[in-house]
Scaffold this motif. Structure first.
Motif, PDB file in Angstrom:
ATOM      1  N   SER A 191       0.827  -1.206   0.000  1.00  0.00           N
ATOM      2  CA  SER A 191       0.000   0.000   0.000  1.00  0.00           C
ATOM      3  C   SER A 191       0.862   1.256   0.000  1.00  0.00           C
ATOM      4  CB  SER A 191      -0.936  -0.001   1.216  1.00  0.00           C
ATOM      5  OG  SER A 191      -0.188  -0.113   2.416  1.00  0.00           O
ATOM      6  N   ASP A 192       2.053   1.193   0.599  1.00  0.00           N
ATOM      7  CA  ASP A 192       2.973   2.332   0.625  1.00  0.00           C
ATOM      8  C   ASP A 192       4.390   1.804   0.421  1.00  0.00           C
ATOM      9  OD1 ASP A 192       4.310   4.683   0.914  1.00  0.00           O
ATOM     10  OD2 ASP A 192       3.872   4.950   3.046  1.00  0.00           O
ATOM     11  N   PRO A 193       4.873   1.795  -0.835  1.00  0.00           N
ATOM     12  CA  PRO A 193       6.183   1.201  -1.121  1.00  0.00           C
ATOM     13  C   PRO A 193       7.374   2.112  -0.840  1.00  0.00           C
ATOM     14  CG  PRO A 193       5.175   1.947  -3.142  1.00  0.00           C
ATOM     15  CD  PRO A 193       4.166   2.206  -2.045  1.00  0.00           C
ATOM     16  N   GLU A 194       7.145   3.344  -0.394  1.00  0.00           N
ATOM     17  CA  GLU A 194       8.244   4.308  -0.268  1.00  0.00           C
ATOM     18  C   GLU A 194       9.340   3.825   0.677  1.00  0.00           C
ATOM     19  OE1 GLU A 194       9.039   9.054   0.761  1.00  0.00           O
ATOM     20  OE2 GLU A 194       7.023   8.215   0.880  1.00  0.00           O
ATOM     21  N   GLY A 195       8.956   3.250   1.816  1.00  0.00           N
ATOM     22  CA  GLY A 195       9.961   2.786   2.769  1.00  0.00           C
ATOM     23  C   GLY A 195      10.854   1.713   2.174  1.00  0.00           C
ATOM     24  N   ALA A 196      10.256   0.758   1.475  1.00  0.00           N
ATOM     25  CA  ALA A 196      11.027  -0.310   0.844  1.00  0.00           C
ATOM     26  C   ALA A 196      11.908   0.239  -0.268  1.00  0.00           C
ATOM     27  CB  ALA A 196      10.080  -1.384   0.298  1.00  0.00           C
ATOM     28  N   GLU A 197      11.395   1.202  -1.034  1.00  0.00           N
ATOM     29  CA  GLU A 197      12.196   1.802  -2.101  1.00  0.00           C
ATOM     30  C   GLU A 197      13.393   2.559  -1.538  1.00  0.00           C
ATOM     31  OE1 GLU A 197       9.083   2.596  -5.747  1.00  0.00           O
ATOM     32  OE2 GLU A 197       9.276   4.119  -4.199  1.00  0.00           O
ATOM     33  N   ASN A 198      13.192   3.292  -0.461  1.00  0.00           N
ATOM     34  CA  ASN A 198      14.303   4.036   0.141  1.00  0.00           C
ATOM     35  C   ASN A 198      15.372   3.098   0.683  1.00  0.00           C
ATOM     36  OD1 ASN A 198      13.194   6.517  -0.457  1.00  0.00           O
ATOM     37  ND2 ASN A 198      12.209   6.770   1.530  1.00  0.00           N
ATOM     38  N   ALA A 199      14.959   1.981   1.263  1.00  0.00           N
ATOM     39  CA  ALA A 199      15.930   0.999   1.738  1.00  0.00           C
ATOM     40  C   ALA A 199      16.731   0.436   0.567  1.00  0.00           C
ATOM     41  CB  ALA A 199      15.220  -0.124   2.485  1.00  0.00           C
ATOM     42  N   ALA A 200      16.059   0.180  -0.547  1.00  0.00           N
ATOM     43  CA  ALA A 200      16.755  -0.316  -1.740  1.00  0.00           C
ATOM     44  C   ALA A 200      17.693   0.751  -2.301  1.00  0.00           C
ATOM     45  CB  ALA A 200      15.740  -0.750  -2.791  1.00  0.00           C
ATOM     46  N   ARG A 201      17.304   2.013  -2.235  1.00  0.00           N
ATOM     47  CA  ARG A 201      18.171   3.097  -2.706  1.00  0.00           C
ATOM     48  C   ARG A 201      19.470   3.151  -1.898  1.00  0.00           C
ATOM     49  NH1 ARG A 201      12.957   5.911  -3.100  1.00  0.00           N
ATOM     50  NH2 ARG A 201      12.528   6.228  -5.324  1.00  0.00           N
ATOM     51  N   ARG A 202      19.336   3.034  -0.574  1.00  0.00           N
ATOM     52  CA  ARG A 202      20.542   3.069   0.261  1.00  0.00           C
ATOM     53  C   ARG A 202      21.479   1.912  -0.078  1.00  0.00           C
ATOM     54  NH1 ARG A 202      16.783   5.340   4.052  1.00  0.00           N
ATOM     55  NH2 ARG A 202      16.013   3.281   4.639  1.00  0.00           N
ATOM     56  N   GLU A 203      20.907   0.752  -0.291  1.00  0.00           N
ATOM     57  CA  GLU A 203      21.728  -0.397  -0.662  1.00  0.00           C
ATOM     58  C   GLU A 203      22.385  -0.192  -2.029  1.00  0.00           C
ATOM     59  OE1 GLU A 203      22.475  -3.025   1.217  1.00  0.00           O
ATOM     60  OE2 GLU A 203      21.374  -2.020   2.829  1.00  0.00           O
ATOM     61  N   ALA A 204      21.650   0.426  -2.954  1.00  0.00           N
ATOM     62  CA  ALA A 204      22.202   0.665  -4.280  1.00  0.00           C
ATOM     63  C   ALA A 204      23.378   1.640  -4.228  1.00  0.00           C
ATOM     64  CB  ALA A 204      21.112   1.214  -5.201  1.00  0.00           C
ATOM     65  N   VAL A 205      23.243   2.698  -3.430  1.00  0.00           N
ATOM     66  CA  VAL A 205      24.323   3.681  -3.321  1.00  0.00           C
ATOM     67  C   VAL A 205      25.544   3.059  -2.653  1.00  0.00           C
ATOM     68  CG1 VAL A 205      25.006   5.857  -2.238  1.00  0.00           C
ATOM     69  CG2 VAL A 205      22.792   5.676  -3.370  1.00  0.00           C
ATOM     70  N   LYS A 206      25.334   2.252  -1.625  1.00  0.00           N
ATOM     71  CA  LYS A 206      26.457   1.569  -0.977  1.00  0.00           C
ATOM     72  C   LYS A 206      27.203   0.691  -1.973  1.00  0.00           C
ATOM     73  CE  LYS A 206      24.530   1.275   3.726  1.00  0.00           C
ATOM     74  NZ  LYS A 206      24.021   0.312   4.763  1.00  0.00           N
ATOM     75  N   ALA A 207      26.455  -0.060  -2.766  1.00  0.00           N
ATOM     76  CA  ALA A 207      27.080  -0.939  -3.753  1.00  0.00           C
ATOM     77  C   ALA A 207      27.825  -0.135  -4.809  1.00  0.00           C
ATOM     78  CB  ALA A 207      26.017  -1.819  -4.411  1.00  0.00           C
ATOM     79  N   LEU A 208      27.252   1.006  -5.196  1.00  0.00           N
ATOM     80  CA  LEU A 208      27.880   1.853  -6.205  1.00  0.00           C
ATOM     81  C   LEU A 208      29.184   2.450  -5.683  1.00  0.00           C
ATOM     82  CD1 LEU A 208      27.307   2.904  -9.082  1.00  0.00           C
ATOM     83  CD2 LEU A 208      26.269   4.913  -8.014  1.00  0.00           C
ATOM     84  N   GLU A 209      29.171   2.947  -4.455  1.00  0.00           N
ATOM     85  CA  GLU A 209      30.377   3.527  -3.857  1.00  0.00           C
ATOM     86  C   GLU A 209      31.467   2.478  -3.670  1.00  0.00           C
ATOM     87  OE1 GLU A 209      28.819   5.281  -0.319  1.00  0.00           O
ATOM     88  OE2 GLU A 209      28.492   7.246  -1.260  1.00  0.00           O
ATOM     89  N   ALA A 210      31.072   1.286  -3.254  1.00  0.00           N
ATOM     90  CA  ALA A 210      32.047   0.211  -3.065  1.00  0.00           C
ATOM     91  C   ALA A 210      32.687  -0.172  -4.399  1.00  0.00           C
ATOM     92  CB  ALA A 210      31.377  -1.004  -2.428  1.00  0.00           C
ATOM     93  N   LYS A 211      31.878  -0.219  -5.452  1.00  0.00           N
ATOM     94  CA  LYS A 211      32.408  -0.563  -6.766  1.00  0.00           C
ATOM     95  C   LYS A 211      33.363   0.524  -7.258  1.00  0.00           C
ATOM     96  CE  LYS A 211      29.690  -2.656  -9.671  1.00  0.00           C
ATOM     97  NZ  LYS A 211      28.653  -2.969 -10.709  1.00  0.00           N
ATOM     98  N   ALA A 212      32.994   1.793  -7.045  1.00  0.00           N
ATOM     99  CA  ALA A 212      33.855   2.895  -7.466  1.00  0.00           C
ATOM    100  C   ALA A 212      35.186   2.859  -6.735  1.00  0.00           C
ATOM    101  CB  ALA A 212      33.156   4.233  -7.230  1.00  0.00           C
ATOM    102  N   ALA A 213      35.146   2.614  -5.424  1.00  0.00           N
ATOM    103  CA  ALA A 213      36.381   2.536  -4.637  1.00  0.00           C
ATOM    104  C   ALA A 213      37.262   1.383  -5.108  1.00  0.00           C
ATOM    105  CB  ALA A 213      36.047   2.375  -3.158  1.00  0.00           C
ATOM    106  N   LEU A 214      36.645   0.261  -5.434  1.00  0.00           N
ATOM    107  CA  LEU A 214      37.407  -0.894  -5.901  1.00  0.00           C
ATOM    108  C   LEU A 214      38.105  -0.597  -7.226  1.00  0.00           C
ATOM    109  CD1 LEU A 214      36.308  -4.575  -5.808  1.00  0.00           C
ATOM    110  CD2 LEU A 214      37.224  -3.638  -7.914  1.00  0.00           C
ATOM    111  N   TYR A 215      37.375  -0.026  -8.172  1.00  0.00           N
ATOM    112  CA  TYR A 215      37.975   0.281  -9.465  1.00  0.00           C
ATOM    113  C   TYR A 215      39.080   1.325  -9.338  1.00  0.00           C
ATOM    114  CZ  TYR A 215      34.871  -2.440 -12.457  1.00  0.00           C
ATOM    115  OH  TYR A 215      34.230  -3.473 -13.092  1.00  0.00           O
ATOM    116  N   ALA A 216      38.846   2.323  -8.501  1.00  0.00           N
ATOM    117  CA  ALA A 216      39.859   3.357  -8.315  1.00  0.00           C
ATOM    118  C   ALA A 216      41.131   2.772  -7.714  1.00  0.00           C
ATOM    119  CB  ALA A 216      39.304   4.466  -7.423  1.00  0.00           C
TER     120      ALA A 216
END
Length: 245
Positions: free
Chosen positions: A159-184
């Motif tokens: 009925s209200d997906p915003e909380g689940a979407e925000n949790a997924a966003r945080r996980e996505a940003v963490k994964a993105l930052e970790a990947k960037a640090a690894l490549y660098a």
């Protein structure tokens, strides 16, 4: 006087051309600087799983009678009983929507014979949103007991997906930052700044799952077991990072 005027005009043109050339050179220099910058273009995703808190189910009544009028009348009688049963089970009027209404002639086909009309089939379907999953099984049983004889599918949602979407966003940003640090680190660079970030994906209701037709009244006092399981909410992100040694 004409010679002086022409000289002044020529001087103005030269000044204008010089300013335009300097402006173009500035743009080229900025573009060249940006082109020479080392960037990493990366993508990642974040995902969270949550239990659904609502469901949508499509059910209805099929009736066959010798005439079209009789088929529609019999169908209307049973469908009114089904809708009344839904409301009695706690389903609000806003959550009950007619999604199909059909009347079709029925024929018998025999070899080397013209089709023979045997009657008419009237079908009426409603799509029902159940906001309390604890009532779902009882609501389904109530409709079957009231005359529903088709169930076409069920889907679960939030009925209200915003909380689940925000949790997924945080996980996505963490994964993105970790990947960037690894490549660098692997290439001997360090991340200077985040240049751009884009998002795609998000919550979307799952497609209806087929369920077995229920055409007979239940004799057991137990309600039909329906399990909601978990829903997957995924957010995809892509970003450009500037890197330097």
């Amino acid at each position: 006087m004409k010679t002086l005027f022409r000289a002044a005009a020529l001087g103005a043109l030269l000044v204008t051309a010089g300013a335009a050339s300097a402006s173009a050179q500035t743009v080229l220099t900025a573009a060249d600087t940006q082109f020479k910058a080392t960037t990493l273009n990366l993508s990642a995703y974040g995902e969270t799983r949550v239990a659904p808190d609502m469901a949508t189910i499509t059910l209805g009544v099929n009736v066959e009678s010798p005439t079209a009028a009789e088929a529609m009348k019999a169908n209307a009688l049973r469908m009114n009983q089904v809708i009344a049963a839904l409301k009695k089970a706690g389903i609000e009027s806003r959550d009950i929507q007619t999604s199909g209404l059909n009347l079709n002639p029925q024929y018998v086909y025999e070899q080397n014979q013209p089709p023979k009309l045997t009657g008419y089939q009237a079908a009426n379907q409603v799509t029902v949103r159940v906001r309390d999953l604890a009532k779902l099984g009882q609501a389904v049983d109530a409709t079957v007991n009231a005359g529903a004889n088709t169930i076409h599918g069920i889907s679960f949602g939030l009925s209200d997906p915003e909380g689940a979407e925000n949790a997924a966003r945080r996980e996505a940003v963490k994964a993105l930052e970790a990947k960037a640090a690894l490549y660098a680190q692997a290439t001997g660079y360090k991340i200077v700044r985040l240049v751009s970030l884009n998002e795609s994906g998000g919550y979307s209701p799952e497609p209806p799952r087929p369920v077995m037709m229920m055409a007979m009244k239940r004799e057991s006092a137990d309600s039909t077991p329906i399990e909601g399981g978990e829903l997957r909410v995924r957010i995809d992100v892509s970003a450009t990072f500037e890197a330097a040694r």
